[in-house]
Design an enzyme around this catalytic site. Structure first.
Site, PDB file in Angstrom:
ATOM      1  CG  MET A  79      -1.734   1.159   1.458  1.00  0.00           C
ATOM      2  SD  MET A  79      -3.309   1.039   0.671  1.00  0.00           S
ATOM      3  CE  MET A  79      -3.110   1.982  -0.779  1.00  0.00           C
ATOM      4  N   PRO A  80       1.745   1.383  -0.979  1.00  0.00           N
ATOM      5  CG  PRO A  80       3.542   0.813  -2.293  1.00  0.00           C
ATOM      6  CD  PRO A  80       2.150   0.403  -1.962  1.00  0.00           C
ATOM      7  CG  LEU A  81       0.530   8.341  -0.101  1.00  0.00           C
ATOM      8  CD1 LEU A  81      -0.565   8.381  -1.167  1.00  0.00           C
ATOM      9  CD2 LEU A  81       0.009   8.873   1.224  1.00  0.00           C
TER      10      LEU A  81
END
Length: 126
Positions: A1-3
């Protein structure tokens, strides 16, 4: 879940910016096992007065084409995965859109899973 937040000097064409998105997504899929369609990224463009870099800090010769990439991820990645991400990102962005490896500046921030809500006001990963 990279931002992901990307900062660069203003004036690059849309195809250049899209290639950065595509290269980063591919690098994360290959090195961090990011799920398919997990793409949450922004690009901020800055004029010269609002964009500063060190041309030779830490023995790296950068130009005004430096791209700052900040990636916030779960705190579950190994050092080897992060090293692989750095290498693969520089390699892919070197191929397209043609960013010199010296101008690929990446910072990974780690966050506990319970610190994320991806919608509906829920802590999906806690």
């Amino acid at each position: 879940m990279p931002l992901i937040h990307i900062s660069l000097r203003a004036g690059k064409p849309e195809a250049y910016r899209q290639a950065i998105f595509d290269g980063l997504y591919r690098a994360m899929r290959e090195t961090l096992n990011v799920p398919e369609d997990d793409q949450f990224m922004t690009i901020s463009e800055h004029d010269a007065a609002n964009f500063r870099y060190s041309a030779s800090c830490y023995g790296v010769s950068r130009s005004e084409d430096v791209v700052y990439i900040q990636i916030t991820v779960f705190n579950t990645r190994t050092t080897e995965q992060k090293k692989a991400l750095f290498r693969r990102t520089a390699e892919l962005l070197g191929k397209n859109p043609g960013i010199r490896p010296e101008n690929v500046f990446v910072n990974v921030l780690e966050s506990a899973k319970e610190n994320w809500s991806v919608g509906h006001g829920l802590a999906q990963f806690a």
